[in-house]
Design an enzyme around this catalytic site. Structure first.
Site, PDB file in Angstrom:
ATOM      1  N   ASP A  88       1.119  -1.234  -0.252  1.00 38.28           N
ATOM      2  CA  ASP A  88      -0.405   0.421  -0.056  1.00 38.28           C
ATOM      3  C   ASP A  88       0.640   1.588   0.189  1.00 38.28           C
ATOM      4  O   ASP A  88       2.259   1.206   0.798  1.00 38.28           O
ATOM      5  CB  ASP A  88      -0.625   0.175   1.006  1.00 38.28           C
ATOM      6  CG  ASP A  88      -2.110   1.068   1.145  1.00 38.28           C
ATOM      7  OD1 ASP A  88      -3.302   0.626   0.689  1.00 38.28           O
ATOM      8  OD2 ASP A  88      -1.407   2.550   1.354  1.00 38.28           O
ATOM      9  N   ASN A 143      -2.751  12.587  -4.201  1.00 43.41           N
ATOM     10  CA  ASN A 143      -3.827  13.272  -5.105  1.00 43.41           C
ATOM     11  C   ASN A 143      -4.523  14.295  -5.010  1.00 43.41           C
ATOM     12  O   ASN A 143      -5.034  14.791  -5.639  1.00 43.41           O
ATOM     13  CB  ASN A 143      -4.949  12.295  -5.501  1.00 43.41           C
ATOM     14  CG  ASN A 143      -5.006  10.552  -6.063  1.00 43.41           C
ATOM     15  OD1 ASN A 143      -3.610  10.726  -7.120  1.00 43.41           O
ATOM     16  ND2 ASN A 143      -5.403   9.151  -5.283  1.00 43.41           N
ATOM     17  N   ASP A 164      -2.757   8.599 -10.608  1.00 43.88           N
ATOM     18  CA  ASP A 164      -2.136   7.751 -11.776  1.00 43.88           C
ATOM     19  C   ASP A 164      -0.441   7.772 -12.191  1.00 43.88           C
ATOM     20  O   ASP A 164      -0.295   6.151 -12.668  1.00 43.88           O
ATOM     21  CB  ASP A 164      -3.601   7.734 -13.305  1.00 43.88           C
ATOM     22  CG  ASP A 164      -4.463   7.534 -12.095  1.00 43.88           C
ATOM     23  OD1 ASP A 164      -5.269   8.673 -13.794  1.00 43.88           O
ATOM     24  OD2 ASP A 164      -5.014   7.796 -11.645  1.00 43.88           O
ATOM     25  N   GLU A 200      -4.822   1.948  -4.115  1.00 43.13           N
ATOM     26  CA  GLU A 200      -2.998   2.153  -3.911  1.00 43.13           C
ATOM     27  C   GLU A 200      -2.685   0.855  -3.899  1.00 43.13           C
ATOM     28  O   GLU A 200      -1.729   0.526  -2.765  1.00 43.13           O
ATOM     29  CB  GLU A 200      -2.587   3.389  -3.028  1.00 43.13           C
ATOM     30  CG  GLU A 200      -3.179   3.446  -1.888  1.00 43.13           C
ATOM     31  CD  GLU A 200      -4.833   3.689  -1.478  1.00 43.13           C
ATOM     32  OE1 GLU A 200      -4.404   4.436   0.023  1.00 43.13           O
ATOM     33  OE2 GLU A 200      -5.427   3.785  -2.308  1.00 43.13           O
TER      34      GLU A 200
END
Length: 541
Positions: free
Chosen positions: A423, A431, A440, A466
């Site tokens: 993770d 973000n 992305d 993620e």
């Protein structure tokens, strides 16, 4: 009506109409080889196309339903964890404030402490102190109930229990539904002084709306609702439904028994839904994420329409080529027929020149190639759709559906496995700071880095968001740990698409310790411990 059925009806009516005309014209003459060959090829291609689309449509629909159920369950579980952590944080915050007041009870600045608490903690709509007689002495912000005795069930329960509580929803003194989080106060001699309470107003802007309110998906109709331990709605996108009893919903019944999972259900409004659900342990509430099944069916129709849009021109061109091939086939076969007729009429002279047979063989092979080409094209397209259903579109890694299929096979073969669950640390801040496009890019960068380090020793998957998974067959736990640390260390020092390194937390589990069924859960728990221990580390189950 689906595009497949519309096309089938049009083609069938057209063929039957032409067939009636041809039958009437050829009752005496019989059918030409060109017509029969063209009809055979046309029917073969249409049937192949129809069967392929029929099978493919059901396969795509089943895959979309399975993926939707899985994602709804994952989202429900993550939101349940977030809500549980939030309430624990609220209780801890109240406990700290209560401790400060208890240590210096006589200083008389309770109002100041309440104002200070609320200025740094926006989770509550209001904070207040209630004495042992149930009278609200101070509140922040100040309201009309200050100085009055609270007769609500939440206040009575807090005074009677004298322990930290999260109440069920009830109607407060303002005649509005709310949830109360309370912390008792005791002096140094253990005498009960009252309690500090924090209210969450269910029909006003509150912390639930902040966490859950942005989820509804207009395109698919997905939404979240929360129920209390009695099956009553305490959060719903439609605020007028708060307080409704929804225990007849099968997913609600499951979550009230503190189970998490996924299932296709018919909700209390009679709508077919794909539901994922998870309990909130600290409050015994339940979080349910639902998507209308019809939206998934509609998406399947859109995909089939898209396939037809690009397939039909190719099929039309193929039929024209097949007709030309049939015309060429008829000539050598006609010569063979004339040769047979001539031979049958000869009684002695059988030494007639035979037509060149290689023409027949060549044209027949071309026809077979044309039919094979039609099947190959359709099979290729269906294989492509199947591959898309098992591949993550963003990173190109295998997706959750592929992971489930491979795990089933590995478990059947009793293959020793190690699993890494990764993770990205603080990915939300990436973000928020750099935008989702750059986020992305970070996901794709991590996927490439994983494949570079894993190479032939394992398989990489994107589990969702993620979160990534690496499965290492026939690898010892120590070797898997070494690979995980190499990957983590490489990510830590390598500049990512945000112009600085990122970090990852990794959980590791082995099938010989926790079995195949518990492999992911064990790795996920190890990942959670890695997060709790400070992130950027590998923790084994």
């Amino acid at each position: 009506m689906s595009p497949c059925r519309i096309m089938s009806k049009l083609i069938t009516s057209r063929i039957l109409f032409r067939w009636d005309l041809i039958i009437m014209r050829n009752k005496k003459k019989g059918f030409t080889l060109t017509f029969l060959s063209s009809l055979l090829v046309t029917l073969s291609v249409i049937l192949t196309l129809g069967i392929s689309i029929f099978v493919g449509t059901h396969g795509i629909k089943d895959a979309l339903i399975a993926n939707t159920l899985t994602m709804n369950r994952i989202n429900a579980e993550k939101l349940a964890v977030t809500t549980n952590d939030l309430f624990n944080s609220m209780k801890n915050s109240l406990a700290v404030t209560a401790d400060l007041l208890e240590r210096d009870w006589g200083r008389g600045d309770i109002q100041k402490q309440l104002d200070l608490f609320r200025s740094v903690n926006q989770n509550f709509n209001s904070i207040y102190f209630v004495d042992p007689q149930g009278i609200m002495r101070q509140s922040s912000p100040r309201n009309e109930l200050q100085g009055t005795k609270l007769t609500s069930s939440g206040s009575a329960e807090a005074i009677m229990e004298k322990k930290p509580l999260v109440s069920d929803p009830y109607i407060g003194g303002t005649s509005k539904p709310l949830v109360q989080v309370s912390q008792p106060l005791f002096n140094r001699e253990g005498v009960y002084l009252g309690y500090i309470g924090g209210s969450i107003m269910l029909q006003e802007k509150n912390i639930f709306q902040t966490i859950l309110g942005s989820y509804p998906d207009i395109q698919t109709g997905s939404y979240i609702f929360v129920v209390n331990s009695k099956g009553q709605l305490i959060y719903h996108p439609n605020a007028s439904r708060i307080g409704d009893d929804v225990t007849s919903n099968p997913s609600v019944d499951e979550v009230l028994h503190e189970k998490s999972g996924q299932q296709r259900v018919v909700n209390t409004r009679g709508v077919d839904m794909l539901a994922g659900y998870a309990p909130v342990p600290v409050t015994r509430w339940g979080v349910i994420v639902q998507t209308p099944t019809q939206s998934v069916v509609s998406l399947t129709s859109q995909l089939v329409s898209s396939v037809l849009k690009y397939t039909l021109p190719g099929i039309a061109l193929l039929l024209i080529i097949a007709w030309l091939i049939a015309v060429k086939i008829s000539k050598p076969l006609y010569l063979l027929a004339e040769y047979a007729r001539t031979i049958s009429n000869q009684e002695h002279n059988l030494k007639l020149p035979m037509p060149r047979s290689h023409n027949w063989n060549y044209e027949t092979n071309q026809l077979r190639s044309a039919i094979g080409l039609a099947v190959s094209r359709m099979q290729s397209q269906m294989n492509h759709l199947s591959l898309q259903a098992q591949t993550d579109a963003l990173t190109g890694l295998h997706n959750r559906r592929s992971l489930d299929a491979r795990m089933e096979k590995w478990a059947h073969d009793e293959m020793p496995l190690c699993m890494l669950v990764l993770d990205i640390d603080r990915f939300k801040s990436v973000n928020d700071m750099y935008g989702h496009d750059r986020g992305d890019d970070v996901l794709k960068y991590l996927a490439q880095t994983m494949e570079h380090h894993v190479r032939e020793s394992g398989v990489c998957f994107r589990y969702g968001g993620e979160e990534f998974v690496i499965v290492l067959p026939n690898v010892s736990k120590q070797t898997a740990y070494d690979l995980a640390e190499q990957l983590r260390a490489a990510v830590e020092v390598t500049v990512s698409p945000i112009n600085k390194p990122i970090t990852v937390s990794i959980g590791l589990s082995a099938s010989d310790e926790c079995g195949y069924a518990g492999l992911f859960a064990a790795a996920d728990r190890a990942l959670y411990r890695a997060k709790q221990s400070g992130r950027n580390r590998t923790v084994t189950a």
